[in-house]
Scaffold this motif. Structure first.
Motif, PDB file in Angstrom:
ATOM      1  N   VAL A  39       0.859  -1.185   0.000  1.00 42.48           N
ATOM      2  CA  VAL A  39       0.000   0.000   0.000  1.00 42.48           C
ATOM      3  C   VAL A  39       0.896   1.237   0.000  1.00 42.48           C
ATOM      4  N   ALA A  40       0.751   2.058  -1.045  1.00 35.77           N
ATOM      5  CA  ALA A  40       1.538   3.289  -1.146  1.00 35.77           C
ATOM      6  C   ALA A  40       1.098   4.259  -0.065  1.00 35.77           C
ATOM      7  N   LEU A  41       2.054   4.742   0.695  1.00 38.15           N
ATOM      8  CA  LEU A  41       1.780   5.698   1.759  1.00 38.15           C
ATOM      9  C   LEU A  41       2.181   7.108   1.355  1.00 38.15           C
ATOM     10  N   ARG A  42       3.186   7.226   0.499  1.00 40.07           N
ATOM     11  CA  ARG A  42       3.696   8.509  -0.007  1.00 40.07           C
ATOM     12  C   ARG A  42       4.306   8.275  -1.384  1.00 40.07           C
ATOM     13  N   GLY A  43       4.236   9.306  -2.226  1.00 39.29           N
ATOM     14  CA  GLY A  43       4.870   9.239  -3.538  1.00 39.29           C
ATOM     15  C   GLY A  43       3.878   9.422  -4.666  1.00 39.29           C
ATOM     16  N   ARG A  44       4.336   9.138  -5.885  1.00 41.82           N
ATOM     17  CA  ARG A  44       3.463   9.251  -7.056  1.00 41.82           C
ATOM     18  C   ARG A  44       3.196   7.855  -7.599  1.00 41.82           C
ATOM     19  N   ILE A  45       1.909   7.568  -7.775  1.00 41.07           N
ATOM     20  CA  ILE A  45       1.508   6.225  -8.195  1.00 41.07           C
ATOM     21  C   ILE A  45       0.241   6.284  -9.049  1.00 41.07           C
ATOM     22  N   PRO A  46      -0.056   5.190  -9.765  1.00 46.20           N
ATOM     23  CA  PRO A  46      -1.324   5.124 -10.497  1.00 46.20           C
ATOM     24  C   PRO A  46      -2.469   4.876  -9.519  1.00 46.20           C
ATOM     25  N   VAL A  47      -3.582   5.575  -9.749  1.00 46.20           N
ATOM     26  CA  VAL A  47      -4.755   5.451  -8.881  1.00 46.20           C
ATOM     27  C   VAL A  47      -5.990   5.282  -9.763  1.00 46.20           C
TER      28      VAL A  47
END
Length: 126
Positions: A63-71
């Motif tokens: 689970v991404a907590l910080r940063g840039r990711i696809p959503v």
């Protein structure tokens, strides 16, 4: 993509970009209500840094907590829009009244424009 993520035990094998909340049978499950304060984050594709790598369970998910990711998002989205959980399982949406959204409801902020009302994937800052 580059993000800081942590593994959690999920209810199912969620795909990258899925918005998840704390709850369900395990630690995390998909979102199903607008502006949920239980938001945990978004399933990561390839975290630059991963915590809790030895997480157990049938479906350990990053689970991404910080940063840039696809959503995954539903509805029209503008750059900089505040993203919150939607009632479409696993999808975020632009906040209707971003000034009234508490920090505990924020999924992230959009880095892209999406013109379609249908579901899609955008890059976001978490």
């Amino acid at each position: 993509y580059a993000d800081l993520a942590e593994n959690y035990s999920a209810d199912a094998d969620y795909e990258v970009g899925t918005v998840v909340v704390i709850g369900g049978e395990q630690e995390i499950t998909t979102t199903s209500e607008v502006n949920s304060t239980k938001v945990a984050g978004v399933i990561s594709s390839n975290p630059a840094y991963l915590m809790n790598a030895d997480c157990g369970g049938e479906f350990p998910k990053s689970v991404a907590l910080r940063g840039r990711i696809p959503v995954k998002v539903i509805g029209v989205v503008q750059k900089g829009d505040v993203l919150v959980t939607s009632d479409t399982p696993g999808f975020a949406m632009s906040a209707v009244n971003p000034h009234d959204v508490s920090a505990s409801e924020i999924v992230g902020k959009s880095l892209e424009i999406k013109y379609s009302a249908e579901g899609g994937i955008i890059e976001a800052l978490i």
